[in-house]
Enzyme design. Sequence first.
Site, PDB file in Angstrom:
ATOM      1  N   HIS A  72       3.980  10.615  -0.410  1.00 47.06           N
ATOM      2  CA  HIS A  72       5.301  10.864  -0.992  1.00 47.06           C
ATOM      3  C   HIS A  72       5.169  11.368  -2.418  1.00 47.06           C
ATOM      4  O   HIS A  72       4.375  10.862  -3.199  1.00 47.06           O
ATOM      5  CB  HIS A  72       6.152   9.586  -0.951  1.00 47.06           C
ATOM      6  CG  HIS A  72       6.827   9.401   0.378  1.00 47.06           C
ATOM      7  ND1 HIS A  72       8.129   9.025   0.511  1.00 47.06           N
ATOM      8  CD2 HIS A  72       6.354   9.574   1.631  1.00 47.06           C
ATOM      9  CE1 HIS A  72       8.438   8.971   1.801  1.00 47.06           C
ATOM     10  NE2 HIS A  72       7.375   9.297   2.505  1.00 47.06           N
ATOM     11  N   TYR A 202      16.424   4.652  -4.077  1.00 43.25           N
ATOM     12  CA  TYR A 202      16.775   3.406  -4.772  1.00 43.25           C
ATOM     13  C   TYR A 202      18.209   3.596  -5.275  1.00 43.25           C
ATOM     14  O   TYR A 202      18.436   4.424  -6.166  1.00 43.25           O
ATOM     15  CB  TYR A 202      15.840   3.160  -5.958  1.00 43.25           C
ATOM     16  CG  TYR A 202      14.432   2.755  -5.577  1.00 43.25           C
ATOM     17  CD1 TYR A 202      13.486   3.687  -5.165  1.00 43.25           C
ATOM     18  CD2 TYR A 202      14.034   1.410  -5.641  1.00 43.25           C
ATOM     19  CE1 TYR A 202      12.194   3.306  -4.827  1.00 43.25           C
ATOM     20  CE2 TYR A 202      12.741   1.024  -5.310  1.00 43.25           C
ATOM     21  CZ  TYR A 202      11.828   1.970  -4.904  1.00 43.25           C
ATOM     22  OH  TYR A 202      10.553   1.587  -4.572  1.00 43.25           O
ATOM     23  N   PRO A 293      10.171  -7.534  -5.358  1.00 41.41           N
ATOM     24  CA  PRO A 293       9.656  -6.350  -4.643  1.00 41.41           C
ATOM     25  C   PRO A 293      10.060  -4.995  -5.229  1.00 41.41           C
ATOM     26  O   PRO A 293       9.389  -4.001  -4.957  1.00 41.41           O
ATOM     27  CB  PRO A 293      10.229  -6.512  -3.230  1.00 41.41           C
ATOM     28  CG  PRO A 293      11.390  -7.427  -3.372  1.00 41.41           C
ATOM     29  CD  PRO A 293      11.085  -8.327  -4.528  1.00 41.41           C
ATOM     30  N   LYS A 297       5.088  -3.461  -6.165  1.00 42.45           N
ATOM     31  CA  LYS A 297       3.835  -3.720  -6.872  1.00 42.45           C
ATOM     32  C   LYS A 297       2.967  -4.828  -6.256  1.00 42.45           C
ATOM     33  O   LYS A 297       1.763  -4.909  -6.555  1.00 42.45           O
ATOM     34  CB  LYS A 297       4.131  -4.087  -8.342  1.00 42.45           C
ATOM     35  CG  LYS A 297       4.562  -2.921  -9.168  1.00 42.45           C
ATOM     36  CD  LYS A 297       3.416  -1.941  -9.383  1.00 42.45           C
ATOM     37  CE  LYS A 297       3.904  -0.569  -9.743  1.00 42.45           C
ATOM     38  NZ  LYS A 297       3.228   0.531  -9.109  1.00 42.45           N
ATOM     39  N   TYR A 383       5.194   3.519 -11.546  1.00 38.89           N
ATOM     40  CA  TYR A 383       5.422   3.440 -10.101  1.00 38.89           C
ATOM     41  C   TYR A 383       4.182   3.882  -9.330  1.00 38.89           C
ATOM     42  O   TYR A 383       3.781   3.255  -8.341  1.00 38.89           O
ATOM     43  CB  TYR A 383       6.625   4.311  -9.723  1.00 38.89           C
ATOM     44  CG  TYR A 383       7.139   4.080  -8.317  1.00 38.89           C
ATOM     45  CD1 TYR A 383       8.247   3.267  -8.094  1.00 38.89           C
ATOM     46  CD2 TYR A 383       6.534   4.677  -7.206  1.00 38.89           C
ATOM     47  CE1 TYR A 383       8.729   3.049  -6.812  1.00 38.89           C
ATOM     48  CE2 TYR A 383       6.997   4.456  -5.926  1.00 38.89           C
ATOM     49  CZ  TYR A 383       8.096   3.645  -5.734  1.00 38.89           C
ATOM     50  OH  TYR A 383       8.563   3.423  -4.465  1.00 38.89           O
TER      51      TYR A 383
HETATM   52  P1  FAD Z   1      -0.938 -12.885   1.243  1.00 37.81           P
HETATM   53  O1  FAD Z   1      -0.633 -11.606   1.904  1.00 37.81           O
HETATM   54  O2  FAD Z   1       0.136 -13.904   1.137  1.00 37.81           O
HETATM   55  O3  FAD Z   1      -2.190 -13.522   1.996  1.00 37.81           O
HETATM   56  C1  FAD Z   1      -2.585 -14.854   1.804  1.00 37.81           C
HETATM   57  C2  FAD Z   1      -3.250 -15.332   3.074  1.00 37.81           C
HETATM   58  O4  FAD Z   1      -3.730 -16.652   2.879  1.00 37.81           O
HETATM   59  C3  FAD Z   1      -2.292 -15.396   4.243  1.00 37.81           C
HETATM   60  O5  FAD Z   1      -2.864 -14.761   5.353  1.00 37.81           O
HETATM   61  C4  FAD Z   1      -2.075 -16.883   4.475  1.00 37.81           C
HETATM   62  O6  FAD Z   1      -1.811 -17.180   5.837  1.00 37.81           O
HETATM   63  C5  FAD Z   1      -3.416 -17.435   4.017  1.00 37.81           C
HETATM   64  N1  FAD Z   1      -3.370 -18.827   3.587  1.00 37.81           N
HETATM   65  C6  FAD Z   1      -2.403 -19.472   2.894  1.00 37.81           C
HETATM   66  N2  FAD Z   1      -2.749 -20.741   2.669  1.00 37.81           N
HETATM   67  C7  FAD Z   1      -3.957 -20.920   3.230  1.00 37.81           C
HETATM   68  C8  FAD Z   1      -4.830 -22.021   3.337  1.00 37.81           C
HETATM   69  N3  FAD Z   1      -4.521 -23.214   2.813  1.00 37.81           N
HETATM   70  N4  FAD Z   1      -6.002 -21.858   3.983  1.00 37.81           N
HETATM   71  C9  FAD Z   1      -6.337 -20.663   4.511  1.00 37.81           C
HETATM   72  N5  FAD Z   1      -5.545 -19.577   4.442  1.00 37.81           N
HETATM   73  C10 FAD Z   1      -4.370 -19.701   3.807  1.00 37.81           C
HETATM   74  N6  FAD Z   1       5.439  -6.451  -1.866  1.00 37.81           N
HETATM   75  C11 FAD Z   1       5.852  -5.237  -2.072  1.00 37.81           C
HETATM   76  O7  FAD Z   1       5.285  -4.566  -2.916  1.00 37.81           O
HETATM   77  N7  FAD Z   1       6.885  -4.704  -1.325  1.00 37.81           N
HETATM   78  C12 FAD Z   1       7.508  -5.418  -0.344  1.00 37.81           C
HETATM   79  O8  FAD Z   1       8.402  -4.932   0.314  1.00 37.81           O
HETATM   80  C13 FAD Z   1       7.106  -6.716  -0.130  1.00 37.81           C
HETATM   81  N8  FAD Z   1       7.692  -7.467   0.819  1.00 37.81           N
HETATM   82  C14 FAD Z   1       7.279  -8.749   0.986  1.00 37.81           C
HETATM   83  C15 FAD Z   1       7.900  -9.552   1.935  1.00 37.81           C
HETATM   84  C16 FAD Z   1       7.521 -10.890   2.082  1.00 37.81           C
HETATM   85  C17 FAD Z   1       8.215 -11.759   3.109  1.00 37.81           C
HETATM   86  C18 FAD Z   1       6.495 -11.406   1.255  1.00 37.81           C
HETATM   87  C19 FAD Z   1       6.064 -12.864   1.379  1.00 37.81           C
HETATM   88  C20 FAD Z   1       5.867 -10.594   0.339  1.00 37.81           C
HETATM   89  C21 FAD Z   1       6.251  -9.269   0.181  1.00 37.81           C
HETATM   90  N9  FAD Z   1       5.636  -8.442  -0.737  1.00 37.81           N
HETATM   91  C22 FAD Z   1       6.049  -7.206  -0.916  1.00 37.81           C
HETATM   92  C23 FAD Z   1       4.504  -8.885  -1.527  1.00 37.81           C
HETATM   93  C24 FAD Z   1       3.189  -8.482  -0.885  1.00 37.81           C
HETATM   94  O9  FAD Z   1       3.297  -8.535   0.496  1.00 37.81           O
HETATM   95  C25 FAD Z   1       2.148  -9.424  -1.411  1.00 37.81           C
HETATM   96  O10 FAD Z   1       2.042  -9.203  -2.805  1.00 37.81           O
HETATM   97  C26 FAD Z   1       0.784  -9.293  -0.731  1.00 37.81           C
HETATM   98  O11 FAD Z   1       0.853  -9.764   0.581  1.00 37.81           O
HETATM   99  C27 FAD Z   1      -0.265 -10.080  -1.508  1.00 37.81           C
HETATM  100  O12 FAD Z   1      -1.444 -10.185  -0.764  1.00 37.81           O
HETATM  101  P2  FAD Z   1      -2.348 -11.468  -0.832  1.00 37.81           P
HETATM  102  O13 FAD Z   1      -3.514 -11.187   0.037  1.00 37.81           O
HETATM  103  O14 FAD Z   1      -2.567 -11.836  -2.245  1.00 37.81           O
HETATM  104  O15 FAD Z   1      -1.459 -12.651  -0.243  1.00 37.81           O
HETATM  105  C1  DHB Z   2       9.245  -0.947   0.170  1.00 36.13           C
HETATM  106  C2  DHB Z   2       9.343  -2.098  -0.539  1.00 36.13           C
HETATM  107  C3  DHB Z   2       9.594  -2.030  -1.886  1.00 36.13           C
HETATM  108  O1  DHB Z   2       9.677  -3.143  -2.604  1.00 36.13           O
HETATM  109  C4  DHB Z   2       9.758  -0.843  -2.529  1.00 36.13           C
HETATM  110  O2  DHB Z   2      10.033  -0.827  -3.854  1.00 36.13           O
HETATM  111  C5  DHB Z   2       9.641   0.306  -1.817  1.00 36.13           C
HETATM  112  C6  DHB Z   2       9.385   0.257  -0.450  1.00 36.13           C
HETATM  113  C7  DHB Z   2       8.977  -0.999   1.621  1.00 36.13           C
HETATM  114  O3  DHB Z   2       8.860  -2.114   2.161  1.00 36.13           O
HETATM  115  O4  DHB Z   2       8.895   0.041   2.258  1.00 36.13           O
END
Ligand code: FAD
Ligand code: DHB
Length: 390
Positions: A72, A202, A293, A297, A383
């Site tokens: 994009h 947005y 969100p 980031k 961004y």
């Molecule tokens: P996570 O993806 O949370 O991974 C952590 C892992 O650790 C998971 O698999 C979990 O099951 C595991 N875990 C937890 N506790 C334990 C334990 N005690 N023992 C073993 N394993 C464990 N970011 C955006 O930029 N845009 C979005 O649209 C967006 N939507 C989101 C929607 C939701 C519902 C959530 C929760 C987050 C969203 N985020 C979004 C944020 C983004 O998804 C996270 O920043 C990203 O997943 C971070 O990755 P991570 O690996 O640090 O954590």
């Molecule tokens: C999406 C999520 C976001 O937070 C954003 O700023 C842009 C796109 C997405 O889930 O596609």
Amino acid sequence: MRTRVAIIGAGPAGLLLSRLLSLQGIENVVLENRSREYVEARIRAGILEQHTVDTLTDAGLGDRLHREGMEHHGIYLQYPGTRHKLDFPALCGRTVWVYGQTEVTKDLIKAQLDGGAPLLFEVSDVSPEDIDTDAPRVRFTDADGNRQVLECDVVAGTDGFHGVSRPLVTAGTQSRTWERTYPYAWLGILADVAPSTDELIYAWHPDGFALHSMRSPSVSRLYLQVDPHEKIEDWSDDRIWTALATRFALAGWQLQTGPITEKSVLPMRSFVSAPMRRGRLFLAGDAAHIVPPTGAKGLNLAVADVTLLGTALVRWLQEKQTDLVDSYSDRALARVWRCTHFSWFMTSMLHRSGDDFDAQLQLSQLRRVCSSEAAARELAENYTGLPLDT
Ligand code: FAD
Ligand code: DHB
């Protein structure tokens, strides 16, 4: 069991760290408390910064991303009567990619199970121990119910916001946290309908913020600002599409609707925990910080953290140099705070607080970004992702 790095959590942070370490010949084991099916089905982020794409590509994970991901070249900012495109290549020479976190996770898991480091799903009672010593370990119960001990040199806490790692770090005397809870939530949907737009929209609207994103040429992802106490049962598909059509309304443009396949309400908060290390336990990703969100980031920050951490651990474990592990927390946190500010800025500019003074400030800021190249460039640089050491 013995390994060099015990990684807790198989989200993008833990899986990518495992990959980066394995590519450098450093043994590691990943412990995940959920099933593979659960981890692969979780719908989350969708936008990858250029740096994230480059990191995944360099780690040999770019094939499907480059085939199925969508590059994009900007976003639209909308407020009543105006939809303005920010042209990222013209403003800052970079782009972003639409490729769901679900797909990134599937690619990482596939690579890992095809000869990568051990990845144990459905473990429980995960407990890091002796992290202040030179010989930490992680105790856990495996999927068959057997108690196990994993001896290691380093523990990586990549277990997300609700994991077991951060409480151990924050129990340290030097630790501190910062938090802001926003009075908004996002109602997110996935729908089987072609996106009605070429770039993400947005939209500021008197009824509240709306975001039109996508996952593929035939799947749209859309979000509506709602009250955090809103119940998803109160939002019929019709009510959702009507609210979206109202908030995105623009003369000569129409929102295409289709079957909704997933819907949920997501809370919004900023949270930072510092330092991102205690002894031999290192935090990365959501385990250490959460951003709202808006601006996409969260996933990109997790990738940036483990890029820094992976390099630092390789230098320590292979070359016995501690400089990069010692500076890891400060370097990661500098970027974390930049992204925390940007996510707060985007959230504050676009969400309706209900206060008319706030609304006038928001509209003034939107007009500024849409008319000043300097203001637009500042948004575009943040961004699309700033350099790793920011
Ligand atoms: P996570 O993806 O949370 O991974 C952590 C892992 O650790 C998971 O698999 C979990 O099951 C595991 N875990 C937890 N506790 C334990 C334990 N005690 N023992 C073993 N394993 C464990 N970011 C955006 O930029 N845009 C979005 O649209 C967006 N939507 C989101 C929607 C939701 C519902 C959530 C929760 C987050 C969203 N985020 C979004 C944020 C983004 O998804 C996270 O920043 C990203 O997943 C971070 O990755 P991570 O690996 O640090 O954590
Ligand atoms: C999406 C999520 C976001 O937070 C954003 O700023 C842009 C796109 C997405 O889930 O596609």
